[in-house]
Design a protein around this motif. Structure first.
Motif, PDB file in Angstrom:
ATOM      1  N   GLY A  49       0.784  -1.226   0.000  1.00  0.00           N
ATOM      2  CA  GLY A  49       0.000   0.000   0.000  1.00  0.00           C
ATOM      3  C   GLY A  49       0.813   1.271   0.000  1.00  0.00           C
TER       4      GLY A  49
ATOM      5  N   LEU B 228      -3.811   2.304  -1.174  1.00  0.00           N
ATOM      6  CA  LEU B 228      -4.656   2.299   0.015  1.00  0.00           C
ATOM      7  C   LEU B 228      -3.809   1.790   1.173  1.00  0.00           C
TER       8      LEU B 228
ATOM      9  N   TRP C 121      -3.392  -1.043   3.349  1.00  0.00           N
ATOM     10  CA  TRP C 121      -3.833  -2.422   3.447  1.00  0.00           C
ATOM     11  C   TRP C 121      -2.626  -3.306   3.702  1.00  0.00           C
TER      12      TRP C 121
ATOM     13  N   LEU D 284      -7.996  -4.250   4.582  1.00  0.00           N
ATOM     14  CA  LEU D 284      -7.881  -2.796   4.659  1.00  0.00           C
ATOM     15  C   LEU D 284      -7.588  -2.391   6.105  1.00  0.00           C
TER      16      LEU D 284
ATOM     17  N   VAL E 250     -11.343   3.652   3.169  1.00  0.00           N
ATOM     18  CA  VAL E 250     -10.895   4.286   1.929  1.00  0.00           C
ATOM     19  C   VAL E 250     -10.944   5.801   2.030  1.00  0.00           C
TER      20      VAL E 250
ATOM     21  N   THR F 138      -7.842   7.846   3.125  1.00  0.00           N
ATOM     22  CA  THR F 138      -6.616   7.842   2.327  1.00  0.00           C
ATOM     23  C   THR F 138      -6.672   8.834   1.172  1.00  0.00           C
TER      24      THR F 138
ATOM     25  N   VAL G 153      -9.803  -4.671  -1.656  1.00  0.00           N
ATOM     26  CA  VAL G 153      -8.922  -3.572  -2.063  1.00  0.00           C
ATOM     27  C   VAL G 153      -9.198  -3.146  -3.495  1.00  0.00           C
TER      28      VAL G 153
ATOM     29  N   GLY H 274     -12.191  -0.961  -3.323  1.00  0.00           N
ATOM     30  CA  GLY H 274     -11.780   0.244  -2.604  1.00  0.00           C
ATOM     31  C   GLY H 274     -10.963   1.168  -3.479  1.00  0.00           C
TER      32      GLY H 274
END
Length: 900
Positions: free
Chosen positions: A384, A423, A425, A438, A442, A445, A478, A481
């Protein structure tokens, strides 16, 4: 006027990197003497001070210096032996001497043959001898007519006359010419087992039981050095004479800016002719873009200053040389892949004369991948995005094509990037296919994702995201997301293209990849094309491809995109990109590129590599993928934790405390998390100061320290991180809830009540080396007489009342009051608070001992009594040893054997 530091000065002539450096061992340190220019002395000791000297050249010839690694017992100078060069573009026209010289200068080297020279005189002599023996073994040997084939012996024995009996334990076996001598990787697991004794000896002075012999820190140092060498031996490239870290289009833009500035100055100076008369010597150097298709801007600037710092992996290790302005010694190392190949493509025949051959066009194909050092690390350790907008496994890949048609040279360049899903994660490393999780919603971020995409668009232009992750199943969390993130950003310069690789290509339907290639706008993005040095078109934007790992699926799709672009490039020249030769060469380069990036990130070669190489999947390729998957699980669950700590250390993201943290937790905290934690602690000090200090009191300083939950206790099962505040009137010991940002309780101790301050070693564990080191395990006791000390509790209850109020006296209803506990006055009773410094996470904080000395000094100054300070161990090594059970020792020994 203050002069610029040496690192920012530019010599009168462009500095040329030393291609050969001769090494010698002197009484003062390791001496480096180049072919021309000033020599360098690296002095003995942990500090390993670097200074310039005039020295005689030694016998060992080096290809360059990689940097200096400073550990606990000593420092190590990392060097590498000379390497054979590979020209980026071979010369096809032997009659064109100017072109031949220009082309041969663009030489690329693979970083190998790395050696560590300890900055210890006795050990350095052995390392020097080993390097000299390797050098002798690689020299061409004269062939004798009567030579007889003999069994191979070590080069060390050969140098000593071939006496096998002369070898001793101190003389290590010297590898053959094609081997790189590394410290032995084998170790006996019993080394980590605690030494169990029937009866331990006593200290004759204190009659205390002496602790067992501590684990050898030298062993950990050797492990760190081996791992650093192993990391730099995997996919690193460098050049002595040109910048390998920037794309051709970027270099052309820089040159265009320089030429535009030159034109503006030439028009400005004549207008002020009365003040600045024109002079022939005032002309500025200018590079003509048409002189050479492979341009290199800012040649007068040292090479390390021209590189993209994202790809300058040994910058931290070369800090001493950079600070002293030793530009000729600084060689930027880039991790990634570089491979070039040359072949010919036949010119299509004329339709009027289809049988007449028109010859062939020589073609050069180069692929350069540049792996970013930002958020660098291994597969399950770094995922991430971080607080700075950097994502894991960020790689820029450039495909360069050069062709010469009808005496006109064309140069093409096409750039793609890959990087982890931006993200927050993570994945657990303890299974074959762990589901992504996660770590933050979301919507939290958006800020860091904006930083990331702002950086990409500023470098490459509009970004087309190709997300190859599963839209359903484990990866759907993800993947969806990521889609929601891009939709929420609502940016016109970002386009999101989902392509569920596993769903689309299920059942080995690899031909479906062409659907993705057809759906993206390759024509609108284009590529760089220069004809005789003049730009015909430029690339506008870049593809940002990712899967979960940004490895296997990403490699396949990036190679497919590059293959389509190569066809378009050659079509512009009237050539056809067909035939087995071009297919085999292209596939081999891109498969090697994918394998190397996979080795850097996952320690195994890429999956689906057979498809990239041959364009089809077979049973052997599937079997290879299965073995690689098992290997990835092993590395992710066992060895990558220590390797991640080493990577963070060699890049300067973490200091030596990262190894203490690893040996305690068997994990390595991200550098961004450490910085964030430091900020949280600073905010905690400010919050506590605002809430607990009396009116009119001004804080002198504040610290966050480890302390037992209860007072008058030195050893407890758990330590609490407390805030200690100092004013001129009192010290405040605050229990602070970090998640809630809430003061739970605090104790105010007037400085006049402090009877003594004891400082010394505060050792709570003897299991690993760092926990035994007093410099990193230091603390202090504040002994005080509870005559005017008070403790307050933050209960936030309407029933709060002063404990000093008599029980039969009812408080005013509806008025909440703080809960205060006053200590009884008893001058003959003393209590104490024990504090242990938190090991520093950044290199500028100093040791724990230094931070404690500074805090104790300030407290004593507030008390206006320097004699309060007493130097005595808080918890000695012997006390800590007796408090450590045999079960704990054996448990730690097993873990250390498993993970190290």
């Amino acid at each position: 006027m203050t002069a610029l530091p040496p690192r920012f000065t530019v010599p009168p002539l462009p500095p040329r990197i030393h291609r050969q450096i001769k090494l010698a061992i002197t009484d003062d340190g390791v001496a480096l003497a180049p072919e021309s220019g000033e020599g360098v002395l690296i002095r003995w000791g942990v500090k390993g001070k670097v200074e310039t000297i005039d020295c005689e050249p030694g016998e060992v010839v080096l290809g360059g210096v990689l940097g200096i690694v400073r550990l606990w017992e000593t420092s190590y100078l990392l060097v590498f032996l000379p390497r054979l060069a590979t020209p980026l573009f071979p010369c096809h026209d032997v009659h064109d001497e100017s072109r031949n010289e220009a082309t041969s200068s663009h030489e690329v080297f693979t970083l190998e043959d790395i050696h560590a020279i300890p900055l210890n005189h006795e050990i350095a002599l052995k390392a020097h001898k080993k390097l000299l023996d390797i050098q002798i073994s690689r020299q061409p040997k004269a062939k004798s007519r009567w030579s007889i084939t003999l069994p191979l012996r070590s080069a060390a024995n050969t140098a000593k006359g071939g006496s096998e009996e002369s070898s001793s334990d101190d003389d290590d076996e010297i590898p053959e010419a094609d081997e790189t001598p590394l410290p032995s990787k084998t170790r006996e697991w019993t080394k980590f087992m605690p030494k169990l004794r029937k009866k331990q000896p006593n200290d004759p002075k204190t009659n205390e039981i002496l602790p067992d012999d501590p684990p050898q820190r030298e062993e950990l140092e050797a492990k760190i050095v081996r791992q650093i060498i192993r990391e730099f031996s995997n996919g690193f490239f460098f050049s002595y004479d040109f910048d390998l870290t920037h794309s051709l289009q970027h270099k052309r833009k820089i040159l265009a800016q320089r030429n535009a500035s030159h034109t503006a100055l030439t028009h400005l100076i004549p207008r002020e002719g009365s003040l600045f008369p024109p002079s022939p010597s005032s002309t500025l150097p200018r590079h003509n873009l048409c002189e050479d298709d492979f341009v290199e801007p800012d040649m007068q600037v040292p090479l390390w200053r021209r590189t993209d710092r994202r790809f300058f992996w040994n910058e931290y290790l070369m800090k001493d040389f950079i600070d002293l302005g030793l530009h000729a010694y600084v060689i930027p190392m880039m991790q990634g892949w570089v491979q070039s190949a040359s072949f010919t493509i036949p010119i299509p025949p004329n339709h009027l004369e289809p049988e007449k051959s028109l010859g062939a066009v020589p073609l050069d194909l180069v692929v350069i991948s540049r792996r970013s050092r930002d958020r660098a690390g291994l597969r399950y350790q770094r995922r991430g995005i971080d607080d700075e907008g950097h994502v894991a496994n960020m790689v820029e890949t450039e495909m360069i094509v050069r062709a010469k048609v009808e005496v006109k040279s064309s140069l093409f360049s096409f750039v793609q990037v890959r990087g982890s899903i931006p993200l927050r994660w993570s994945q657990s490393p303890y299974s074959m296919k762990p589901p992504p999780v996660l770590n933050e919603p979301v919507d939290q971020t958006y800020a860091v994702a904006t930083l990331h995409f702002n950086d990409l668009t500023s470098r490459y232009g509009p970004i087309t995201i190709i997300n190859l992750s599963e839209q359903e199943g484990k990866e759907g969390v993800v993947t969806n997301g990521y889609r929601d993130l891009v939709d929420s950003l609502e940016r016109s310069d970002i386009k999101y293209v989902p392509f569920d690789f596993h769903a689309k290509c299920h059942g080995m339907k690899w031909e479906n990849i062409s659907e993705l290639v057809d759906s993206v706008d390759l024509g609108g993005m284009g590529y760089l094309w220069t004809l005789q040095g003049e730009a015909i078109r430029e690339q506008e934007g870049a593809f940002r491809t990712n899967c979960i790992d940004c490895l296997d699926r990403t490699n396949v799709v990036q190679s497919a995109l590059a293959r389509r672009v190569l066809t378009n490039m050659l079509t512009q020249l009237g050539l056809k990109a067909e035939g087995s030769i071009i297919e085999n060469i292209f596939n081999d380069i891109w498969a090697n590129n994918g394998d190397t990036i996979s080795l850097c990130y996952a320690h195994t070669s890429a999956l689906k590599g057979d498809f990239v190489r041959t364009g089809k999947r077979d049973f052997s390729g599937m079997l290879h993928d299965g073995v690689s998957s098992i290997s990835r699980m092993f590395y992710g669950a066992v060895s990558d934790f220590f390797a991640q700590a080493v990577i963070s250390f060699l890049l300067g993201h973490r200091n030596l405390s990262v190894f203490s943290e690893f040996l305690q937790t068997l994990n390595s905290t991200d550098a961004a998390s450490v910085v964030k934690l430091s900020r949280i602690r600073s905010v905690a000090i400010e919050t506590c100061s605002a809430r607990v200090l009396n009116d009119g009191e001004e804080r002198i300083n504040g610290w966050t320290l480890l302390s037992p939950d209860a007072r008058s206790v030195k050893i407890s099962p758990g330590l609490e991180e407390k805030v200690l505040l100092l004013t001129r009137e009192a010290i405040y010991v605050v229990s602070f809830n970090y998640p809630l940002e809430k003061v739970m309780e605090f104790t105010r101790i007037p400085v006049k009540s402090i009877t003594s301050i004891q400082k010394g070693a505060y050792i709570l564990s003897t299991l690993q080396e760092a926990s035994r080191d007093p410099k990193e395990n230091y603390g202090f006791l504040v002994n005080f007489s509870p005559t005017d000390e008070s403790t307050r509790y933050s209960t936030y209850s309407l029933r709060n009342k002063l404990l000093s109020v008599p029980q039969d006296s009812a408080p005013t209803p509806g008025t909440p009051k703080p809960s205060v506990k006053h200590a009884l006055i008893d001058p003959d009773v003393t209590e104490f608070y024990a504090f242990k410094a938190i090991p520093g996470h950044t290199s500028d904080e100093g040791t724990c001992q230094e931070s404690v000395n500074n805090a104790v000094k300030q407290i004593a100054e507030a008390c206006k009594d320097e004699e309060l300070i007493v130097e005595k161990d808080i918890v000695s090594l012997a006390e800590a040893e007796s408090a450590t059970s045999i079960l704990d020792k054996m448990d730690y020994a097993f873990k250390r054997f498993l993970w190290l």
